[in-house]
Design a protein around this motif. Structure first.
Motif, PDB file in Angstrom:
ATOM      1  N   LYS A   1       0.339   5.118   0.916  1.00 27.97           N
ATOM      2  CA  LYS A   1       0.376   6.660   1.431  1.00 27.97           C
ATOM      3  C   LYS A   1       0.449   7.526   0.687  1.00 27.97           C
ATOM      4  O   LYS A   1      -0.760   8.566   1.110  1.00 27.97           O
ATOM      5  CB  LYS A   1       0.979   6.188   2.622  1.00 27.97           C
TER       6      LYS A   1
ATOM      7  N   HIS B   1       0.669  -1.321   0.003  1.00 28.78           N
ATOM      8  CA  HIS B   1       0.523  -0.033   0.278  1.00 28.78           C
ATOM      9  C   HIS B   1       0.657   0.964  -0.069  1.00 28.78           C
ATOM     10  O   HIS B   1       1.459   1.355   0.825  1.00 28.78           O
ATOM     11  CB  HIS B   1      -0.778   0.098   1.468  1.00 28.78           C
TER      12      HIS B   1
ATOM     13  N   GLU C   1      -0.781   8.076  -2.801  1.00 30.75           N
ATOM     14  CA  GLU C   1      -1.276   8.537  -3.514  1.00 30.75           C
ATOM     15  C   GLU C   1      -3.026   7.999  -2.616  1.00 30.75           C
ATOM     16  O   GLU C   1      -3.132   7.249  -1.460  1.00 30.75           O
ATOM     17  CB  GLU C   1      -1.143   7.874  -4.754  1.00 30.75           C
TER      18      GLU C   1
ATOM     19  N   GLN D   1      -5.894   7.941   0.420  1.00 32.33           N
ATOM     20  CA  GLN D   1      -5.701   7.857   1.697  1.00 32.33           C
ATOM     21  C   GLN D   1      -4.954   6.792   2.408  1.00 32.33           C
ATOM     22  O   GLN D   1      -4.769   5.860   2.096  1.00 32.33           O
ATOM     23  CB  GLN D   1      -7.575   7.771   2.285  1.00 32.33           C
ATOM     24  N   SER D   2      -4.794   6.689   3.733  1.00 33.79           N
ATOM     25  CA  SER D   2      -4.147   5.987   4.539  1.00 33.79           C
ATOM     26  C   SER D   2      -5.513   4.892   4.881  1.00 33.79           C
ATOM     27  O   SER D   2      -6.004   4.768   5.881  1.00 33.79           O
ATOM     28  CB  SER D   2      -3.177   6.968   5.569  1.00 33.79           C
ATOM     29  N   ILE D   3      -4.504   3.982   5.597  1.00 34.44           N
ATOM     30  CA  ILE D   3      -5.384   2.850   6.388  1.00 34.44           C
ATOM     31  C   ILE D   3      -6.063   3.467   7.937  1.00 34.44           C
ATOM     32  O   ILE D   3      -7.543   3.654   7.718  1.00 34.44           O
ATOM     33  CB  ILE D   3      -4.761   1.407   6.870  1.00 34.44           C
ATOM     34  N   GLU D   4      -5.148   4.710   8.175  1.00 38.16           N
ATOM     35  CA  GLU D   4      -6.259   5.293   9.374  1.00 38.16           C
ATOM     36  C   GLU D   4      -7.176   6.200   9.113  1.00 38.16           C
ATOM     37  O   GLU D   4      -8.053   6.166   9.871  1.00 38.16           O
ATOM     38  CB  GLU D   4      -4.811   5.923   9.914  1.00 38.16           C
ATOM     39  N   GLU D   5      -6.814   7.022   7.919  1.00 34.96           N
ATOM     40  CA  GLU D   5      -7.558   7.834   7.185  1.00 34.96           C
ATOM     41  C   GLU D   5      -9.120   6.973   7.300  1.00 34.96           C
ATOM     42  O   GLU D   5     -10.519   7.172   7.162  1.00 34.96           O
ATOM     43  CB  GLU D   5      -7.538   8.946   6.393  1.00 34.96           C
ATOM     44  N   TRP D   6      -9.298   5.436   6.199  1.00 27.98           N
ATOM     45  CA  TRP D   6     -10.174   5.264   5.734  1.00 27.98           C
ATOM     46  C   TRP D   6     -10.731   4.724   7.617  1.00 27.98           C
ATOM     47  O   TRP D   6     -12.402   4.322   7.729  1.00 27.98           O
ATOM     48  CB  TRP D   6      -9.719   4.051   5.153  1.00 27.98           C
TER      49      TRP D   6
ATOM     50  N   PHE E   1      -4.348   1.162  -3.235  1.00 29.18           N
ATOM     51  CA  PHE E   1      -4.182   2.479  -3.447  1.00 29.18           C
ATOM     52  C   PHE E   1      -5.905   2.272  -2.438  1.00 29.18           C
ATOM     53  O   PHE E   1      -6.594   1.459  -2.959  1.00 29.18           O
ATOM     54  CB  PHE E   1      -4.802   3.303  -4.713  1.00 29.18           C
TER      55      PHE E   1
END
Length: 140
Positions: A38, A36, A40, A42-47, A128
């Motif tokens: 980051k 993954h 481009e 969103q990040s995992i944290e954003e999701w 992504f």
């Protein structure tokens, strides 16, 4: 001299107790976030903060019960076989990925949010996280 042990049938054809034989196991598609990017999307944290991560995990659980061929056939995953990288993408193609056949998976049956990546050896590598469907924008 010891008596020879009898050869046992492989577990997938052996009857266990009252259960029926399970039949031969088939490979199912797996998912990996190990590649993954980051920079481009969103990040995992954003999701996670947006509540999208739980939908993604439920989708992975659902699609992960099928073979790669079945997931593609049922259109749970869409591969872009006619182009290398989407020409109108808002994302930049990673320089270390050039010969992959790109694919996307919506996180629900009707969501605009997708994960984009590629499939190799029955593993969908998620590159992504795309909450706005900008990897391959459509007119919908």
């Amino acid at each position: 001299m010891r008596p020879k042990k009898e050869k046992k049938d492989p577990a997938y054809i052996r009857e266990q107790g009252k259960r029926e034989s399970q039949g031969k196991k088939t490979r199912t598609i797996s998912f990996s976030l190990s590649k993954h990017i980051k920079a481009e999307g969103q990040s995992i944290e954003e999701w996670d903060k947006l509540g999208l991560l739980s939908d993604l995990f439920l989708r992975i659980k659902f699609v992960g019960q099928f073979s790669t061929q079945k997931a593609l056939q049922e259109k749970y995953i869409k591969q872009y076989t006619k182009v290398d990288f989407p020409p109108d993408s808002k994302f930049k193609q990673p320089k270390h990925l050039s010969n992959e056949t790109w694919a996307v998976m919506h996180i629900t049956g009707t969501s605009k949010e997708v994960v984009a990546g590629y499939i190799e050896d029955d593993i969908f590598y998620i590159i992504f996280l795309d909450k706005e469907h900008e990897f391959w924008p459509s007119s919908k």
